[in-house]
Design a protein around this motif. Structure first.
Motif, short mmCIF file in Angstrom:
data_model
loop_
_atom_site.label_atom_id
_atom_site.label_comp_id
_atom_site.label_asym_id
_atom_site.label_seq_id
_atom_site.Cartn_x
_atom_site.Cartn_y
_atom_site.Cartn_z
N PRO A 56 2.17 18.41 -10.74
CA PRO A 56 0.93 18.61 -11.49
C PRO A 56 -0.17 19.33 -10.71
N ILE A 57 -0.02 19.49 -9.40
CA ILE A 57 -1.05 20.22 -8.64
C ILE A 57 -0.83 21.73 -8.84
N GLY A 58 0.43 22.13 -8.88
CA GLY A 58 0.77 23.52 -9.21
C GLY A 58 0.95 24.43 -8.02
N ILE A 106 0.82 -1.22 0.00
CA ILE A 106 0.00 0.00 0.00
C ILE A 106 0.86 1.28 0.00
N MET A 107 2.18 1.10 0.05
CA MET A 107 3.05 2.28 0.11
C MET A 107 2.99 3.09 -1.19
N ARG A 108 3.14 2.41 -2.33
CA ARG A 108 2.87 3.10 -3.60
C ARG A 108 1.86 2.24 -4.36
N GLY A 133 2.73 13.32 3.43
CA GLY A 133 1.80 14.43 3.27
C GLY A 133 2.38 15.47 2.35
N HIS A 134 1.50 16.29 1.78
CA HIS A 134 1.99 17.31 0.84
C HIS A 134 1.01 18.49 0.87
N LEU A 135 1.56 19.68 1.11
CA LEU A 135 0.74 20.90 1.15
C LEU A 135 1.03 21.74 -0.09
N GLY A 163 -5.72 26.58 -1.76
CA GLY A 163 -4.61 25.67 -1.45
C GLY A 163 -5.18 24.28 -1.31
N SER A 164 -4.33 23.25 -1.45
CA SER A 164 -4.83 21.90 -1.17
C SER A 164 -3.79 21.14 -0.36
N TYR A 165 -4.29 20.20 0.45
CA TYR A 165 -3.47 19.60 1.50
C TYR A 165 -3.75 18.11 1.56
C1 P5A Z 1 -3.19 17.59 -2.17
C2 P5A Z 1 -4.58 17.15 -1.79
C3 P5A Z 1 -2.37 16.00 -3.92
O1 P5A Z 1 -2.90 15.15 -4.60
N1 P5A Z 1 -4.39 17.30 -4.11
C4 P5A Z 1 -5.32 17.02 -3.05
C5 P5A Z 1 -3.04 17.32 -3.61
N2 P5A Z 1 -1.15 15.82 -3.40
S1 P5A Z 1 -0.19 14.56 -3.62
O2 P5A Z 1 1.09 14.90 -3.07
O3 P5A Z 1 -0.17 14.16 -4.98
O4 P5A Z 1 -0.79 13.38 -2.78
C6 P5A Z 1 -1.02 13.54 -1.40
C7 P5A Z 1 -0.44 12.36 -0.62
O5 P5A Z 1 -1.03 11.15 -1.06
C8 P5A Z 1 -0.11 10.09 -0.89
N3 P5A Z 1 0.05 9.36 -2.17
C9 P5A Z 1 0.02 8.01 -2.27
N4 P5A Z 1 -0.15 7.03 -1.37
C10 P5A Z 1 -0.12 5.76 -1.79
N5 P5A Z 1 0.06 5.40 -3.09
C11 P5A Z 1 0.23 6.35 -4.04
N6 P5A Z 1 0.38 5.99 -5.32
C12 P5A Z 1 0.21 7.73 -3.66
N7 P5A Z 1 0.34 8.91 -4.33
C13 P5A Z 1 0.24 9.88 -3.39
C14 P5A Z 1 1.20 10.70 -0.45
O6 P5A Z 1 1.32 10.56 0.95
C15 P5A Z 1 1.04 12.15 -0.83
O7 P5A Z 1 1.80 13.01 0.00
#
Ligand code: P5A
Length: 441
Positions: A201-203, A149-151, A284-286, A314-316
């Motif tokens: 791609p979020i920008g 579930i990590m990626r 996490g990603h802000l 903003g999105s988080y």
């Molecule tokens: C922030 C909220 C976004 O999508 N849009 C809505 C923005 N951010 S992100 O960085 O692309 O994704 C946010 C977090 O989702 C987790 N993540 C994943 N987890 C498991 N499998 C993946 N393929 C995957 N892709 C992203 C990460 O923790 C990431 O920080």
């Protein structure tokens, strides 16, 4: 919960497909099951962990002033055409057509959809700021799903979206989420390093990733070890105090932290003694991207001067299913998982070493009932299995406390409590044990 009535199909051997400890342990402890490449079911034990994590994340999002909603997983392509992202998003997006041949997609993220909701209802600056969040499954058709579930391709994300009148307001919303994130990670026993990041791609022009150091992480990071001694904001923090919240963000972005592909001069100032070079997992990603979506999507409000303005947004994001993996990766030993109390699937595991023995059964049932009545979640292993196998299962699933009820001890009126983390056992009478365990929770 009694084991005999439960569904906990633990595996003895480590599955071949698992390349890293957390993936192997999550499969062996029957938390998850792979259904297709990068697509997983969450079995009962895993579902409990995910639910506990979601509850904790909700508490912190609500505390920071965000409001929960639930958006659909399937979105119309038309919204993404408005923002201009439909073509640019590429192959990661799962594109589908409904029976009327309308283009739809399984949401990889929700900026467009939430902008559509807000532009339909919010008219005035008086309704701002607004921060809407959801906990919802996302789909990204990753080229190489990896490490369970990590990626994954389908994964659970907490995604929040803020709407403000201007960039100063947007900055304050960003800061509130930043502080809320610090609290979530600390509550599950993780130190997450905030690293200034590329917004992809979020920008947008401001972005931070939160990274947990781990050998199996996909990013290379360099950071100051100060991060490991920093204080986490308390639950009493006043989220309406913009200055205070901004000062916490300042404090947490002051020590050096960067991904290795950035070549910052500041690195020279960081003495070798304080420098940590390691790999890390992004949990996490802000993002702060101003009017990137509100402008093309004509999402506007009437400002204090009566004129129309686009929302500053903003999105988080927080990867909740990935976080479960990150916790297991950073908290396990040779025998299995060691759950932090906050997201343990059960608080206590009770092992009845001799089911059928009158005294053992009586002690086990009494212990189970009294703890459950005190609001403590217990898993009682009442199976007719070898003691060794029961110990191994309990260690594998990693509940913080084990209560061991054996025929010799019960004759003396005694029960053993073992701490999963340090493996230390202590013997108590039944009453003393109940007092001890309920006091600890
Ligand atoms: C922030 C909220 C976004 O999508 N849009 C809505 C923005 N951010 S992100 O960085 O692309 O994704 C946010 C977090 O989702 C987790 N993540 C994943 N987890 C498991 N499998 C993946 N393929 C995957 N892709 C992203 C990460 O923790 C990431 O920080």
């Amino acid at each position: 919960m009694r084991f005999l009535n439960y569904f906990l199909p633990v595996l003895k051997a480590s599955p071949k497909e698992a390349e890293i400890s957390s993936h192997s342990l999550m499969l062996r402890a029957a938390l998850i099951r792979q259904q297709s490449s990068g697509i997983y079911s969450w079995l009962p034990l895993g579902k409990r962990v995910l639910d506990k994590l979601c509850k904790l994340v909700r508490e912190e999002q609500n505390r920071a002033g965000a409001i929960e909603i639930l958006m659909p997983t399937i979105q119309p392509a038309s919204l993404w055409r408005e923002s201009g992202r439909y073509d640019s998003y590429g192959k990661e997006m799962l594109r589908i057509q409904d029976r009327q041949n309308r283009d739809m997609l399984y949401g990889p993220t929700n900026e467009e959809l939430v902008t559509d909701i807000v532009r339909s209802y919010v008219r005035s600056h008086k309704d701002l700021p607004l921060n809407l969040y959801q906990i919802q499954w996302k789909f990204r058709d990753e080229i190489r799903p990896r490490f369970g579930i990590m990626r994954a391709r389908e994964f659970l994300m907490k995604d929040a979206y803020s709407f403000d009148c201007d960039s100063a307001g947007a900055r304050a919303s960003y800061n509130r989420m930043f502080v809320a994130y610090l609290r979530v990670f600390a509550r599950i026993g993780l130190v997450a390093i905030p690293i200034s990041a590329d917004s992809g791609p979020i920008g947008g022009d401001m972005s931070h990733e939160f990274i947990i150091l781990s050998q199996v992480g996909e990013s290379s990071v360099v950071c100051d070890q100060k991060y490991f001694d920093m204080r986490i904001p308390s639950a009493e923090i006043d989220f309406s105090d913009k200055k205070k919240i901004a000062s916490i963000v300042c404090e947490w972005t002051d020590p050096y932290a960067a991904t290795e592909d950035m070549h910052p001069e500041a690195l020279a100032d960081l003495s070798a003694r304080n420098r940590i070079s390691a790999r890390g997992i992004e949990v996490g990603h802000l993002f702060s991207f101003g009017t990137k979506y509100s402008n093309p999507m004509c999402a506007r409000f009437i400002g204090i001067d009566g004129k129309n303005y686009p929302f500053f947004m903003g999105s988080y994001g927080m990867g909740l299913s990935r976080l479960v993996g990150a916790v297991v990766e950073s908290s396990h030993d040779k025998k299995g998982i060691i759950w932090p109390k906050a997201i343990a699937p059960f608080d206590v595991g009770i092992i009845n070493l001799k089911p059928g023995d009158v005294l053992c059964d009586r002690f086990a049932d009494s212990c189970y009932q009294q703890l459950e009545n005190a609001g403590i979640d217990c898993l009682l292993d009442d199976r007719n299995e070898q003691s060794g196998s029961k110990f191994a299962t309990m260690d594998l699933i990693g509940l913080p406390l084990q209560i061991i009820i054996g025929p010799r001890n019960v004759l003396k009126g005694e029960i053993e409590i073992k701490d999963r983390k340090n493996n230390q056992g202590e013997v108590f009478s039944l009453d003393a044990m109940i007092n001890r365990v309920t006091a600890k929770q």
